[in-house]
Design a protein around this motif. Structure first.
Motif, PDB file in Angstrom:
ATOM      1  N   PHE A 255      18.723  16.824 -13.210  1.00  0.00           N
ATOM      2  CA  PHE A 255      18.463  15.354 -13.325  1.00  0.00           C
ATOM      3  C   PHE A 255      19.582  14.807 -14.026  1.00  0.00           C
ATOM      4  N   LEU A 256      19.751  13.385 -13.935  1.00  0.00           N
ATOM      5  CA  LEU A 256      20.591  12.643 -14.686  1.00  0.00           C
ATOM      6  C   LEU A 256      20.237  11.047 -15.073  1.00  0.00           C
ATOM      7  N   THR A 257      20.922  10.733 -16.118  1.00  0.00           N
ATOM      8  CA  THR A 257      20.197   9.456 -16.607  1.00  0.00           C
ATOM      9  C   THR A 257      20.315   8.295 -15.648  1.00  0.00           C
ATOM     10  N   ARG A 258      19.300   7.462 -15.608  1.00  0.00           N
ATOM     11  CA  ARG A 258      19.432   6.432 -14.454  1.00  0.00           C
ATOM     12  C   ARG A 258      19.750   6.801 -13.298  1.00  0.00           C
ATOM     13  N   LEU A 259      19.028   7.906 -12.762  1.00  0.00           N
ATOM     14  CA  LEU A 259      19.281   8.252 -11.547  1.00  0.00           C
ATOM     15  C   LEU A 259      18.865   7.212 -10.317  1.00  0.00           C
ATOM     16  N   PRO A 260      19.350   6.685  -9.575  1.00  0.00           N
ATOM     17  CA  PRO A 260      18.907   5.613  -8.845  1.00  0.00           C
ATOM     18  C   PRO A 260      17.581   5.939  -7.840  1.00  0.00           C
ATOM     19  N   HIS A 261      16.751   5.092  -8.076  1.00  0.00           N
ATOM     20  CA  HIS A 261      15.364   5.259  -7.364  1.00  0.00           C
ATOM     21  C   HIS A 261      15.481   6.078  -5.827  1.00  0.00           C
ATOM     22  N   ALA A 262      16.442   5.188  -5.351  1.00  0.00           N
ATOM     23  CA  ALA A 262      16.437   5.693  -3.825  1.00  0.00           C
ATOM     24  C   ALA A 262      16.726   7.184  -3.688  1.00  0.00           C
ATOM     25  N   GLU A 295      17.001  15.388 -22.734  1.00  0.00           N
ATOM     26  CA  GLU A 295      15.700  15.683 -23.065  1.00  0.00           C
ATOM     27  C   GLU A 295      14.812  14.729 -22.616  1.00  0.00           C
ATOM     28  N   GLN A 296      15.263  13.358 -22.987  1.00  0.00           N
ATOM     29  CA  GLN A 296      14.522  12.059 -22.944  1.00  0.00           C
ATOM     30  C   GLN A 296      14.486  11.826 -21.280  1.00  0.00           C
ATOM     31  N   THR A 297      15.756  12.117 -20.748  1.00  0.00           N
ATOM     32  CA  THR A 297      15.900  11.630 -19.274  1.00  0.00           C
ATOM     33  C   THR A 297      14.817  12.666 -18.186  1.00  0.00           C
ATOM     34  N   THR A 298      15.165  13.932 -18.814  1.00  0.00           N
ATOM     35  CA  THR A 298      14.036  14.783 -17.989  1.00  0.00           C
ATOM     36  C   THR A 298      12.861  14.516 -18.207  1.00  0.00           C
ATOM     37  N   ASN A 299      12.384  13.906 -19.379  1.00  0.00           N
ATOM     38  CA  ASN A 299      10.920  13.773 -19.462  1.00  0.00           C
ATOM     39  C   ASN A 299      10.646  12.422 -18.447  1.00  0.00           C
ATOM     40  N   GLU A 300      11.482  11.366 -18.640  1.00  0.00           N
ATOM     41  CA  GLU A 300      11.260  10.372 -17.731  1.00  0.00           C
ATOM     42  C   GLU A 300      11.141  10.513 -16.218  1.00  0.00           C
ATOM     43  N   VAL A 301      12.026  11.518 -15.628  1.00  0.00           N
ATOM     44  CA  VAL A 301      11.817  11.911 -14.425  1.00  0.00           C
ATOM     45  C   VAL A 301      10.516  12.573 -14.126  1.00  0.00           C
ATOM     46  N   LEU A 302      10.271  13.567 -15.185  1.00  0.00           N
ATOM     47  CA  LEU A 302       9.094  14.334 -14.967  1.00  0.00           C
ATOM     48  C   LEU A 302       7.798  13.229 -14.835  1.00  0.00           C
ATOM     49  N   SER A 303       7.758  12.389 -15.714  1.00  0.00           N
ATOM     50  CA  SER A 303       6.502  11.549 -15.647  1.00  0.00           C
ATOM     51  C   SER A 303       6.393  10.668 -14.232  1.00  0.00           C
TER      52      SER A 303
END
Ligand SMILES: Nc1nc2c(ncn2[C@@H]2O[C@H](COP(=O)(O)OP(=O)(O)OP(=O)(O)O)[C@@H](O)[C@H]2O)c(=O)[nH]1
Ligand SMILES: [Mg+2]
Length: 420
Positions: A255-262, A295-303
């Motif tokens: 994952f990456l921070t602010r991964l584009p939605h598309a 960590e936070q990035t990963t949590n966000e993508v996971l949710s």
């Protein structure tokens, strides 16, 4: 080599500095040299040029002075912004999404990754066709981007892209059907799925490889490298340890921070595996300065992937690189020395199959298959051959009980720690 100037806005909504560092590491991975970085504090991006006119004038001077060949913006730009900026700055303008797309393009190897990256490209291109033609054609020429989206550029009209998207989605669907079949087979055999997730370069593939090495499994190691996005799709390995129940361990895209939605959309099929898992191992590079952000990035993508409810274990890697005399909260492993990998196995079993128990079973002589399974998947403590049955004491996990239900005579809670 391309020389780039990076530009980021401090909008107060995310950590600009960390985001720019991440952008820089992507640029470097694409062989682009970063010669300067500019930031500006604004409440909202400028509609026409993203940053203010004063900043633009500064950047223009820097381009000449530093002989920069491109300007990379740490955000997704609108087609109009790209056009305007290109006109004023007279150089190649690239945005965050395009840069991420470029690295995905370079890394895609397997069929499904290639399809998914192409889909993300086409979705990115579609709204940008009008007015972005000159910029895209230039981007096609960059050395870092020989097979990048730019190549498909000009000659593609809207209709063609729409048709491409439909074709790609169909191909991905077809591939998914095949994947689903094998997943179904696993569900029927009730083999649990454990998924490795985390920020790119955290050590997910390395952890999978460590377990393969630890157990001397005959499966192939997966690609592991000090690279951003070394892995772009999902690989699964069945982990079988003598005396223990089997599980499937899957490794997937970072994952990456602010991964584009598309992109998340395009990688949905790759990531859907994660949503089906029984346990998630959240892998974190314990030595990274930005590990909290990761960590936070990963949590966000996971949710976002609806995995918030799945039991998750945090695992920090690179135990071999840290000063062990210092306090370090959390569970750590080393994929270099394999330190704590045995412990990780125990944690996986406990979290997937429940508490350890000791059970006494009485198995009739004609149930050889059960005896065989007990031999493979539980630890046998004692065997007695009685007149009508074999009495077997085993150490096993709570969730295995079901499988042997008909033969269990009694169970006792096991207090002794399992030592493998
Ligand atoms: N010294 C040390 N290096 C490690 C450890 N874990 C991983 N690495 C190295 O870190 C680099 C990245 O590891 P990968 O396993 O490829 O990372 P990943 O999370 O799969 O990354 P992506 O596939 O890019 O998302 C590799 O060079 C690994 O050998 C560790 O515990 N100690
Ligand atoms: Mg990997």
């Amino acid at each position: 080599m391309d020389k780039a100037i990076l530009i980021g806005l401090d909008l107060g909504t995310y950590n600009t500095e960390a985001s720019l560092l991440e952008l820089e590491s992507i640029a470097v991975a694409l062989n682009i040299e970063v010669v300067a970085t500019f930031t500006q504090k604004l409440k909202m991006p400028n509609i026409k040029t993203y940053v203010g006119s004063g900043k633009i004038a500064e950047v223009k001077k820097a381009i000449t002075f530093l002989k920069a060949t491109m300007v990379i913006f740490d955000d997704e730009l609108s087609p109009a912004q790209i056009r305007n900026l290109e006109e004023i700055l007279d150089t190649q303008i690239i945005d965050r999404s395009f840069l991420i797309l470029s690295i995905f393009t370079e890394r895609a190897k397997t069929k499904s990754a290639t399809l998914e990256v192409s889909l993300a490209q086409q979705k990115y291109l579609l709204p940008r066709l009008v007015g972005m033609r000159s910029s895209l054609s230039r981007q096609g020429g960059g050395s870092y981007n020989a097979k990048g989206p730019g190549e498909t550029k000009l000659e593609l009209d809207r209709r063609l892209i729409v048709r491409n998207i439909a074709k790609l989605e169909k191909a991905i669907k077809r591939l998914n059907r095949q994947k689903r079949t094998s997943r179904k087979a696993r569900t029927i055999s009730q083999i649990p799925i454990v998924s490795l997730v985390g920020y790119t370069n955290a050590g997910k593939s390395a952890t999978l490889n460590s377990l393969i090495k630890l157990l001397n499994l005959q499966s192939n190691l997966v690609f592991e490298e000090d690279l951003l996005f070394a892995t772009l799709d999902t690989t699964a390995r069945k982990i079988v340890k003598k005396g223990y129940p089997a599980f499937v361990l899957t490794d997937t895209i970072g994952f990456l921070t602010r991964l584009p939605h598309a992109f998340i959309n395009s990688f949905q099929s790759t990531l859907s595996e994660v949503a089906n898992s029984d346990l998630i191992l959240h892998i974190i590079d314990g030595t990274h300065q930005q590990k909290e952000l990761h960590e936070q990035t990963t949590n966000e993508v996971l949710s976002e992937l609806n995995c918030g409810e799945i039991n998750t274990l945090k695992v920090y890697t690179r135990l071999d690189l840290i000063d062990k005399t210092k306090k370090r909260p959390g569970f750590w492993i080393s994929n270099k020395t394999l330190e704590n990998l045995n412990l990780l196995m125990e944690l996986i079993y406990e979290n997937t199959f429940g508490k350890e128990l000791i059970a006494k079973l009485r198995v009739p002589y004609n149930k050889q298959k059960i005896v065989h399974t007990l031999n493979e998947q539980t630890r046998i403590l004692d065997t007695k051959y009685e007149n009508n049955y074999i009495e077997i004491d085993v150490r096993l996990f709570e969730k295995q009980i079901n499988h042997f239900q008909d033969f269990i005579y009694r169970t006792i809670n096991s207090t002794r720690k399992n030592t493998g």
